[in-house]
Write an enzyme that holds these catalytic residues in place. Structure first.
Site, PDB file in Angstrom:
ATOM      1  CG  HIS A 174      -1.429  -1.221   1.624  1.00 57.54           C
ATOM      2  ND1 HIS A 174      -0.635  -2.278   2.440  1.00 57.54           N
ATOM      3  CD2 HIS A 174      -2.639  -1.912   0.993  1.00 57.54           C
ATOM      4  CE1 HIS A 174      -1.586  -3.028   2.674  1.00 57.54           C
ATOM      5  NE2 HIS A 174      -2.928  -3.308   1.533  1.00 57.54           N
ATOM      6  CG  HIS A 205      -7.126   7.755   8.129  1.00 59.38           C
ATOM      7  ND1 HIS A 205      -8.119   7.373   8.760  1.00 59.38           N
ATOM      8  CD2 HIS A 205      -7.210   9.495   8.430  1.00 59.38           C
ATOM      9  CE1 HIS A 205      -7.921   7.845  10.049  1.00 59.38           C
ATOM     10  NE2 HIS A 205      -7.600   9.099   9.574  1.00 59.38           N
ATOM     11  CB  THR A 217      -6.597   0.810  11.942  1.00 56.76           C
ATOM     12  OG1 THR A 217      -6.222  -0.094  12.005  1.00 56.76           O
ATOM     13  CG2 THR A 217      -6.505   0.736  13.909  1.00 56.76           C
ATOM     14  CB  SER A 218      -9.376   5.341  11.015  1.00 57.48           C
ATOM     15  OG  SER A 218     -10.238   4.493   9.818  1.00 57.48           O
ATOM     16  N   GLY A 233      -7.243  -0.082  20.842  1.00 59.27           N
ATOM     17  CA  GLY A 233      -6.282  -0.207  20.374  1.00 59.27           C
ATOM     18  C   GLY A 233      -4.995  -0.888  21.641  1.00 59.27           C
ATOM     19  NE  ARG A 249      -0.446   4.477  11.813  1.00 56.42           N
ATOM     20  CZ  ARG A 249      -0.418   3.952  10.010  1.00 56.42           C
ATOM     21  NH1 ARG A 249       0.149   3.811   9.484  1.00 56.42           N
ATOM     22  NH2 ARG A 249      -2.451   4.005  10.330  1.00 56.42           N
ATOM     23  CG  ASP A 257      -1.871   7.984  13.404  1.00 58.19           C
ATOM     24  OD1 ASP A 257      -1.758   6.548  13.052  1.00 58.19           O
ATOM     25  OD2 ASP A 257      -3.458   7.939  13.251  1.00 58.19           O
TER      26      ASP A 257
END
Lengths: 571, 571
Positions: free
Chosen positions: B217, B399, B442-443, B484, B541, B554
């Site tokens: 990605h 994102h 994740t978000s 998380g 990350r 982030d």
């Protein structure tokens, strides 16, 4: 774009080597291409397919039980030579005759046709079948002039399955012709591919635009229009193809179609599935049933952006063969029982024939001819990019790379022959064969024929004089008009070659020295090549590609003028 | 670039629809993805794989006998939600337990892990196995932190074959872990892909350069260097991978390796074959034998330019499973006997649950919450491109699109719930579920959890007052830190969320009005988000991606600040 490469001239060969290494259990390499590694039952019809490289899975990826018996693999976007096709056919045939099948491009027609002549002379029953599915390349009434694209797979699959069933060559050929008659394709392109070693793409499409019906080598399309949604693109392709649904398919109440959504390279799977989603819905709305749809990369064009849709209108006979099992590196369907490997010795890739020795005077002339071949190589190498760009306007963009490969191979083969003691004739004949085989394409065949004809006029005995050289030049030009069937004004190499031969003959008749006569003839060729762009074309490329062909120069005339001009230095 | 699209937000769903239409004989669509259409023998272990879309053939292309039983399909480059994974697992399981397997990315780890928790609560034996083959993403001693790329196929193939043999779940899991431990990949990239609807590529590589180890990605690679020849690229990859050949493979005198040359999208077959040619020669020179090499597109990244090499170091056990038959849309090997179609009723794609009615005061509050969800949607839509670019620096670039999809889905689901009579809690819980499921990644999981926790604090009975709203905000932040596991300073959403919650609590304790307290808290979140770029990261990350993670912001913190700021207008 294509970025991974070693020597651009070796790209296609090295890729084929890596392909064979990856599929060693399925295919074996032979001179000119690949054949199945599995044994073919004695008496089965052999299907030999092929074309230029750069279209994987077409053509080498389709060799295996239920599909092709062998694939002749040309250079990048260039037809395999007649010698390559014949070699693959000899390694494929199993006593049931051979069908040569390929997409309908001028170079392929020429080379596969010549191969058929040679193979028939050897006693084989050979049939030639060009696939003509691309509806953008000629109107319906000229179906036979159309190009072959992803529809190749339908025709090959039908014939491969028919051969697998043990049908005779008449029947396999009949089914192949039925498959071609039932198959239609149309594509859209968003951008061109970049050949190995090239600085930029073969052609471009403006951002936000799409070219409808553009050929897989960048041949002109029907029209350019604004980029549409995936659904609108699917609608456009479905509508145009259904408009050519054969009357018998409607009339007999048939509802089966084979559907191929083919990505050309950069257009990826999710985009193809998006288009297929709409195609499936549209076909269902027309009451049509898709049989074993294929969505993926079938006939690519390096990293070209775009896709094509193929519909093959099926009946019982065609549907059964389309659905039959097949097992090839890139196409597998159903269950093909494993078969033992073939045990016969295949002709190996490198098999140079011994060179016949010439007399001392002829060998001395051969040395000068080797220098001339070197001059041709230099001239062509310097013009490669220009010739490629010129070709991309109306053709497939392979002229520059093909001419360079041909001229390089001819220079090398000629030098090797002369070093091995060949006289003038043998030196040029071997150089011509190397040009034809390594360059592929139409121009490869024509230049191979010219060198061979020129050589034949010189012989291997006496030192060739002014008369022989002039006769050789005229014979070379005659070989081109014989082979290609083109006339002056068709905007082919002939446009430059004929004034060249006429001027040379007249100047010599008027008593000019050879060097001066050649120079006048080269000037005539150059003027004629420059004029090709201004003269509307009558047949040939122009006819195949529709109106867009008018006014586009054929690079063959330009490269002919370039070469004869370069040779003036050799006198 | 990706040019064919209808609604970018529907791209992945429509592509999956087109895929299923093309392979109706092999796969069936269920909520969350696809499962085999063939019946699975009772008691067989079910292998459920998955991940983001845009990687075809991964993951839906690998569903079929001998490979996966189901694939959970997330949005483009975004993990499927826990609900999607659980749904596919339920439709796949056949009484032998379920193995969830995927490439090791944060979003996938989170969602597949949550799905395992849910499924275990339902009484299923569930194992979780992340594939970690990409040697560029962490050093050898941190093998478990590495990303999963084309090595996914090796692990899935081994487990699928083991399940097909009827082995128990302990044994299938053990073999899967052995396959992961034996598999190494490394890639090079020449250019980034363009997501549907995006104006430009996710990342670029300068012309004439290549990025070694770049993630699928666009995650940062190890180093950038000058573009090399195909042979030199092959050498580089082979050398780096062989340097990690496991000691047991050398020690036991093993010589078998599975070889995968994987094209990422734009890099085409001939280039892959060229690289494979050299890889095959290099392995042979090391005395290694390639077993069933695969050269083609296995794990793509839309139209990204580049390729990866995977080597799996085999022994008898792994080699046998790697060579076993499989029959899926995109991967077929050997002979898989046809099996009858499954006849059980599969959970259908659309199965909305009835909405519990709230009291009149709570329904009135729900109306205001719907307006707030609308404000979130608008704020996120306006920032989509910026968030995507920010994420592409250190993450996978999804994102922006993920947040937009999530916020849109939440707004729609919330409005539908409120219209159907839901109270405040139910409205936010349904909105949260929609966000998580439709956004993926994740978000998506974090925002889903936040809305759900916020809603739970409000109830469906009383009109929520200032206390409930404040408690809801704090509960939402707590849900994120719980889920998380990140701490402030890790450069995640938590960096902004914790100061937000602390400021809100303090301001309210000091007697400020809710609107003013919220505004102060939003300002604190914004300052914290801006500071993330300047603070070195400690874990998360940064650890996964190596040194390049230090100093990269982030986007989660930025979008958190954006949303709480947008909500100040709602008071």
């Amino acid at each position: 774009m294509t970025v991974l490469c070693n020597d651009p001239a070796a790209f296609a060969d090295e890729a084929l080597e890596g392909f064979v290494a990856a599929h060693a259990g399925r295919v074996r390499r032979v001179r000119g291409g690949v054949v199945r590694s599995a044994a073919t039952p004695r008496g089965q019809v052999a299907l030999v397919v092929g074309g230029g490289s750069g279209h994987y899975p077409a053509f080498a990826g389709w060799v295996g039980p239920g599909l092709a018996h062998g694939a002749a693999c040309g250079n990048l976007f260039a037809s395999p030579s007649a010698a390559q096709v014949a070699s693959v056919a000899r390694a494929s045939e199993a006593g049931g005759g051979v069908i040569l099948s390929f997409g309908n491009y001028a170079g392929d027609v020429l080379h596969f046709g010549q191969a058929a002549v040679r193979l028939r002379a050897e006693g084989l029953d050979v049939r030639v079948l060009a696939v003509t599915d691309d509806i953008a390349s000629a109107p319906p009434e000229s179906h036979g002039l159309r190009r072959g694209t992803a529809g190749d797979l339908v025709a090959f699959k039908v014939m491969g399955a028919a051969a697998e069933r043990g049908l005779g060559i008449d029947e396999v050929e009949r089914l192949g012709r039925r498959a071609v008659a039932a198959t239609r394709s149309l594509g859209v392109a968003f951008g061109g591919c970049t050949l190995p070693g090239a600085a930029g793409p073969l052609f471009t499409v403006a951002p936000g635009r799409m070219a409808l019906g553009l050929g897989i080598h960048g041949e002109p399309g029907i029209e350019e229009r604004e980029l549409a949604s995936a659904d609108a693109v699917a609608d456009l392709l479905v509508d145009r193809l259904l408009a050519e649904r054969p009357p018998w398919h409607v009339g007999y109440g048939e509802d089966r179609v084979a559907v191929l959504v083919n990505g050309l390279g950069e257009t990826k799977y999710d985009e193809l599935f998006l288009v297929h989603r709409r195609v499936a819905a549209r076909l269902a709305a027309h009451g049509l049933r898709a049989v074993d749809p294929e969505v993926g990369e079938l006939v690519t064009s390096m990293d070209m952006a775009g896709l094509s849709l193929t519909l093959a209108f099926l009946d019982d006979e065609l549907a059964e063969l389309w659905q039959a099992p097949a097992d090839s590196p890139a196409y597998r369907k159903g269950i093909v029982e494993p078969r033992r490997d073939r045990t016969d010795d295949l002709e190996t890739y490198a098999a140079p024939s011994p060179v016949a020795a010439g007399t001392e005077p002829s060998r001395s002339a051969a040395t000068r001819l080797v220098a001339a071949l070197g001059a041709i190589r230099e001239a062509v190498a310097g013009a490669e990019e220009r010739l490629g760009r010129l070709d991309a306007v109306a053709g497939d963009g392979d002229h520059g790379i093909g001419m360079r490969r041909g001229a390089e191979s001819a220079a090398t083969a000629g030098a090797e022959a002369a070093a091995a003691g060949a006289g003038a004739m043998t030196t040029l004949v071997l150089a011509g064969e190397a040009w034809s085989e390594r360059a592929g394409g139409t121009s490869g065949a024509l230049w191979g024929a010219m060198l061979t004809a020129f050589g034949a006029a010189l012989g291997d005995e006496a030192a060739p004089g002014r008369e022989q050289l002039a006769a050789g030049a005229r014979a070379a030009v005659a070989a081109v008009t014989d082979l290609g069937g083109a006339a002056p004004g068709d905007k082919t190499l002939v446009d430059a070659a004929v004034p060249f031969a006429e001027t040379l003959t007249r100047a010599l008749a008027e008593g000019e020295r050879l060097a001066a006569a050649w120079e006048s003839a080269a000037s005539a060729a150059t003027r004629a090549a420059e004029a090709t762009a201004a003269v509307p074309a009558r047949i040939g490329r122009a006819r195949v590609h529709g109106e867009r062909g008018i006014g586009t120069p054929d690079p063959g005339a330009v490269s002919f003028a370039l070469i004869v001009t370069a040779l003036t230095e050799e006198f």
